[in-house]
Scaffold this motif. Structure first.
Motif, PDB file in Angstrom:
ATOM      1  N   MET A 193       0.859  -1.187   0.000  1.00 15.10           N
ATOM      2  CA  MET A 193       0.000   0.000   0.000  1.00 15.10           C
ATOM      3  C   MET A 193       0.892   1.232   0.000  1.00 15.10           C
ATOM      4  N   ALA A 194       0.706   2.098  -0.982  1.00 17.23           N
ATOM      5  CA  ALA A 194       1.518   3.307  -1.108  1.00 17.23           C
ATOM      6  C   ALA A 194       0.618   4.527  -1.021  1.00 17.23           C
ATOM      7  N   VAL A 195       1.133   5.588  -0.408  1.00 16.19           N
ATOM      8  CA  VAL A 195       0.387   6.838  -0.247  1.00 16.19           C
ATOM      9  C   VAL A 195       1.252   7.993  -0.739  1.00 16.19           C
ATOM     10  N   THR A 208      -0.978  -4.407  10.863  1.00 16.83           N
ATOM     11  CA  THR A 208      -0.609  -5.390  11.899  1.00 16.83           C
ATOM     12  C   THR A 208       0.882  -5.324  12.187  1.00 16.83           C
ATOM     13  N   PRO A 209       1.346  -4.281  12.881  1.00 17.36           N
ATOM     14  CA  PRO A 209       2.772  -4.219  13.234  1.00 17.36           C
ATOM     15  C   PRO A 209       3.128  -5.361  14.175  1.00 17.36           C
ATOM     16  N   PRO A 210       4.326  -5.925  14.048  1.00 18.55           N
ATOM     17  CA  PRO A 210       4.709  -7.052  14.905  1.00 18.55           C
ATOM     18  C   PRO A 210       4.882  -6.601  16.353  1.00 18.55           C
ATOM     19  N   PRO A 211       4.655  -7.520  17.318  1.00 16.22           N
ATOM     20  CA  PRO A 211       4.879  -7.187  18.736  1.00 16.22           C
ATOM     21  C   PRO A 211       6.339  -6.799  18.949  1.00 16.22           C
ATOM     22  N   HIS A 215       1.233   0.103  17.546  1.00 10.08           N
ATOM     23  CA  HIS A 215       0.872   0.981  16.435  1.00 10.08           C
ATOM     24  C   HIS A 215       2.141   1.291  15.643  1.00 10.08           C
ATOM     25  N   ALA A 216       2.000   1.389  14.354  1.00  9.32           N
ATOM     26  CA  ALA A 216       3.108   1.817  13.498  1.00  9.32           C
ATOM     27  C   ALA A 216       2.546   2.839  12.526  1.00  9.32           C
ATOM     28  N   CYS A 217       2.760   4.111  12.815  1.00  7.60           N
ATOM     29  CA  CYS A 217       2.186   5.195  12.017  1.00  7.60           C
ATOM     30  C   CYS A 217       3.251   6.248  11.719  1.00  7.60           C
ATOM     31  N   VAL A 218       3.092   6.914  10.592  1.00 11.13           N
ATOM     32  CA  VAL A 218       3.928   8.063  10.253  1.00 11.13           C
ATOM     33  C   VAL A 218       3.026   9.139   9.672  1.00 11.13           C
ATOM     34  N   ALA A 227       4.949   4.007   2.245  1.00 13.64           N
ATOM     35  CA  ALA A 227       4.338   2.733   1.864  1.00 13.64           C
ATOM     36  C   ALA A 227       4.424   1.758   3.034  1.00 13.64           C
ATOM     37  N   THR A 228       3.518   0.771   3.029  1.00 15.35           N
ATOM     38  CA  THR A 228       3.524  -0.267   4.057  1.00 15.35           C
ATOM     39  C   THR A 228       3.161  -1.604   3.448  1.00 15.35           C
ATOM     40  N   ASP A 229       3.738  -2.657   4.014  1.00 17.39           N
ATOM     41  CA  ASP A 229       3.375  -4.023   3.630  1.00 17.39           C
ATOM     42  C   ASP A 229       2.425  -4.639   4.646  1.00 17.39           C
ATOM     43  N   GLY A 230       1.903  -3.835   5.533  1.00 19.68           N
ATOM     44  CA  GLY A 230       1.001  -4.298   6.575  1.00 19.68           C
ATOM     45  C   GLY A 230       1.669  -4.442   7.926  1.00 19.68           C
ATOM     46  N   LYS A 231       2.993  -4.602   7.937  1.00 16.59           N
ATOM     47  CA  LYS A 231       3.727  -4.777   9.190  1.00 16.59           C
ATOM     48  C   LYS A 231       4.659  -3.592   9.445  1.00 16.59           C
ATOM     49  N   SER A 232       5.580  -3.366   8.532  1.00 11.85           N
ATOM     50  CA  SER A 232       6.478  -2.228   8.670  1.00 11.85           C
ATOM     51  C   SER A 232       5.987  -1.094   7.782  1.00 11.85           C
ATOM     52  N   ILE A 233       6.502   0.095   8.052  1.00 11.79           N
ATOM     53  CA  ILE A 233       6.111   1.259   7.270  1.00 11.79           C
ATOM     54  C   ILE A 233       7.351   2.090   6.967  1.00 11.79           C
ATOM     55  N   LYS A 234       7.455   2.565   5.739  1.00 15.92           N
ATOM     56  CA  LYS A 234       8.637   3.309   5.316  1.00 15.92           C
ATOM     57  C   LYS A 234       8.555   4.757   5.768  1.00 15.92           C
TER      58      LYS A 234
END
Length: 323
Positions: A193-195, A208-211, A215-218, A227-234
């Protein structure tokens, strides 16, 4: 299983069916196909669907005969002389029905969708607007506390009407993009997912950020992409917004990109299948601006300065190979 999860197995199944019906299949290939089917229940399910489609294509009856008959003849005829190219084309023909199945499913069940090659503008109940790119599909869920657009596939560009009491969010299975301003583009493809923010700011969160992270937000600001792959975010980085959202002007801008990446993007704008072999085209790179509202012209431009051949079996199947 989601459409995105199932698509790779359907493509593999189409290639196995094409191999088995090529007229030049070996016993080793038959055994390999049996092993592939037994390896995963998802393989077997995809194979059964592909085989069912094959049997429907085989008779080639009614109104499809004038168009499909010559295609099958062209594809099957040279199979012994150029087996690799022929199998690719045959798998492409079979894959046409498999590829359209998820698109039909999205079109039938989504609130709004854009047809292949279409760009559609939608005005939402609060005055916000969306531009849906080719093949995009969205659902709209406006409740008392939030304005939520669920992007199921493709690209969408949102212009958000102010409403401080109800946040505006574009969500996917991989994350969400909450408007802190007014204009931004969200793309969902290939488990990514890219924004791209064109005005003000957007808060982008992974689903779904890993434990132990909860939350994983920017926050991405105007002129930035994340962009995010659902776990990490750039981390957000600066981009040329006009180039990053060139699809709004029905253009594809390539800057030293792999040819295969450009072809995959062009394929999203064609009603038929565009098939090619990644390994055969490896090493070819592209720079230029190409029209998305005339992909035949775009392919012709590529063929003018790259050592590739574009073969149109019908308007439903185009195969790209090296010259």
């Amino acid at each position: 299983m989601t459409v995105e999860d199932e698509a790779p197995f359907l493509r593999e199944a189409a290639e196995w069916i094409a191999t088995l019906h090529s007229g030049a299949v070996t016993e080793e290939e038959r055994q390999a196909c049996r092993r592939w089917r037994r390896a995963d229940v998802r393989h077997e399910r995809a194979y059964v669907r592909a085989e069912s489609l094959w049997h429907r294509l085989e008779p080639v009856s009614g109104r499809h005969r004038p168009e499909a008959g010559p295609v099958l003849g062209k594809v099957l005829g040279p199979v012994r002389r150029n087996r690799r190219t022929s199998l690719l084309a045959l798998a492409g023909l079979l894959g046409l029905g498999l590829a359209w199945w998820p698109l039909w499913s999205l079109n039938l069940t989504s609130d709004y969708h854009a047809a292949v090659g279409e760009q559609r503008q939608v005005t939402l109940p609060d005055g916000s607007s969306l531009i849906l790119n080719s093949g995009a599909a969205v659902d709209v869920d406006y409740d008392g506390d939030e304005r939520r657009v669920i992007l199921r596939d493709g690209d969408v560009y949102a212009t958000v009407a102010p409403d401080p009491d109800r946040p505006f969010v574009v969500a996917t299975g991989l994350g969400s993009a909450r408007a802190l301003g007014t204009r931004y583009a969200v793309s969902l493809r290939d488990r990514n997912m890219a924004v791209v923010v064109t005005e003000s700011s957007v808060q982008v969160c992974a689903a779904t950020p890993p434990p132990p992270a909860r939350h994983a937000c920017v926050d991405a600001h105007a002129g930035q992409r994340t962009a995010t792959d659902g776990k990490s975010i750039k981390s957000p980085r600066g981009v040329d917004v006009r180039l990053a959202t060139a699809w709004l002007d029905r253009r594809l801008v390539a800057d030293d990109q792999p040819l295969t990446t450009v072809l995959e993007e062009l394929a999203r704008y064609r009603s038929g299948l565009l098939r090619f072999d990644d390994l055969e085209l490896a090493g070819l790179r592209v720079s230029g601006v190409f029209p998305l509202d005339d992909t035949d012209q775009a392919l012709a431009l590529l063929a003018d300065y790259l050592p590739i051949q574009v073969t149109n079996y019908t308007r439903w199947l185009t195969v790209i190979g090296r010259r």
